[in-house]
Structure formats: structure tokens, C-alpha cells
Design a protein around this motif. Structure first.
Motif, PDB file in Angstrom:
ATOM      1  N   UNK A  75      32.499 -52.584   9.689  1.00 55.28           N
ATOM      2  CA  UNK A  75      31.561 -52.742   8.376  1.00 55.28           C
ATOM      3  C   UNK A  75      30.590 -54.128   8.395  1.00 55.28           C
ATOM      4  N   UNK A  76      29.235 -54.259   8.136  1.00 53.65           N
ATOM      5  CA  UNK A  76      28.595 -55.327   8.110  1.00 53.65           C
ATOM      6  C   UNK A  76      27.282 -55.073   7.078  1.00 53.65           C
ATOM      7  N   UNK A  77      27.025 -56.223   6.744  1.00 53.80           N
ATOM      8  CA  UNK A  77      25.937 -56.110   5.694  1.00 53.80           C
ATOM      9  C   UNK A  77      25.168 -57.492   5.532  1.00 53.80           C
ATOM     10  N   UNK A  78      24.169 -57.593   4.793  1.00 50.84           N
ATOM     11  CA  UNK A  78      23.332 -58.865   4.719  1.00 50.84           C
ATOM     12  C   UNK A  78      23.324 -59.083   3.069  1.00 50.84           C
ATOM     13  N   UNK A  79      23.288 -60.188   2.723  1.00 54.71           N
ATOM     14  CA  UNK A  79      23.125 -60.231   1.100  1.00 54.71           C
ATOM     15  C   UNK A  79      24.034 -59.510   0.303  1.00 54.71           C
ATOM     16  N   UNK A  80      23.474 -58.551  -0.432  1.00 52.12           N
ATOM     17  CA  UNK A  80      24.447 -57.839  -1.380  1.00 52.12           C
ATOM     18  C   UNK A  80      25.177 -56.753  -0.342  1.00 52.12           C
ATOM     19  N   UNK A  81      24.332 -56.295   0.645  1.00 51.44           N
ATOM     20  CA  UNK A  81      25.233 -55.394   1.497  1.00 51.44           C
ATOM     21  C   UNK A  81      26.343 -56.029   2.533  1.00 51.44           C
ATOM     22  N   UNK A  82      26.292 -57.253   2.455  1.00 50.47           N
ATOM     23  CA  UNK A  82      27.766 -57.872   2.861  1.00 50.47           C
ATOM     24  C   UNK A  82      28.649 -57.702   1.785  1.00 50.47           C
ATOM     25  N   UNK A  83      28.430 -57.547   0.742  1.00 46.13           N
ATOM     26  CA  UNK A  83      29.474 -57.574  -0.454  1.00 46.13           C
ATOM     27  C   UNK A  83      29.840 -56.016  -0.370  1.00 46.13           C
ATOM     28  N   UNK A  84      29.118 -55.176  -0.069  1.00 53.02           N
ATOM     29  CA  UNK A  84      29.413 -53.778   0.028  1.00 53.02           C
ATOM     30  C   UNK A  84      30.264 -53.465   1.240  1.00 53.02           C
TER      31      UNK A  84
END
Length: 111
Positions: A75-84
Motif C-alpha cells: 500500500x502507498x499514498x501521498x498526503x491524505x492517501x498516505x493515511x489511507x
């Protein structure tokens, strides 16, 4: 954007998350998403709503394809996606992720 979460907010697990979020934040998340574009333009609201949208998408995946949601390779994300991504990985609960999203939003607002 106005209307965000309109189609997915009817899933029982997402509706429950929206209720929890509204209680924790002190404002009606569904109402803001449905039509308060001015509030959505503020960083302190937008950051939290982006986390909620990602959490809602994860709930939809869990409902539609439970194996894909539970047998993820990464899993990976940036900004709010990092929290998800951290939520999807089981690092923290929805509520704890919301607290982090709110703290991040507040810090961005102050910056």
C-alpha cells in the motif's frame, strides 16, 4: 468537490464512518460534502475529507472484493492517501487515522 461521497455514503460501513467523523470533528461531514463548496475549499476541511473519501473507497473494496482488500501486496499514498494506506495496512484504526488527518489539516492551515 461538492457531491463527494454521495454515491458511496449509503454503504452502511461508510455511513457509520461518516457519523463517527461528524461526532469527532463537530461538524456534519455528509452535509459539507453534499453542498458546502466554500468549506471544502479550506485546507482544514479538505484534508480530512480526502482521508474520509479514501477510507470510504477502502470500505467499498472490502465489500466488493474482500480478498483484494485483505491480501494486498503493498500500500502507498501521498498526503491524505498516505493515511489511507496506513489504515489499509492495519497500522491504525479509522478513528486514529482521522485524528492524524485532523492534526495534519490543522498544521497545514497554520502554515
Amino acid at each position: 468537490y461538492v457531491g463527494m461521497l454521495a454515491n458511496i455514503g449509503t454503504l452502511p460501513s461508510v455511513a457509520e464512518q461518516l457519523g463517527v467523523a461528524s461526532h469527532m470533528l463537530g461538524w456534519d461531514v455528509a452535509r459539507v460534502c453534499a453542498g458546502d463548496g466554500d468549506r471544502l475549499d479550506s485546507v482544514e476541511v479538505a484534508e480530512v475529507v480526502l482521508y474520509l473519501a479514501g477510507a470510504a473507497a477502502l470500505e467499498r473494496l472490502r465489500r466488493e472484493d474482500p480478498q483484494a482488500a485483505e491480501r494486498r501486496g503493498a500500500v502507498a499514498g501521498l498526503g491524505a492517501g498516505e493515511l489511507v494506506a496506513l489504515l489499509a495496512a492495519g497500522v491504525f484504526s479509522f478513528e486514529d487515522g482521522l485524528k492524524v488527518a485532523k492534526a495534519r489539516a490543522d498544521a497545514l492551515q497554520e502554515a
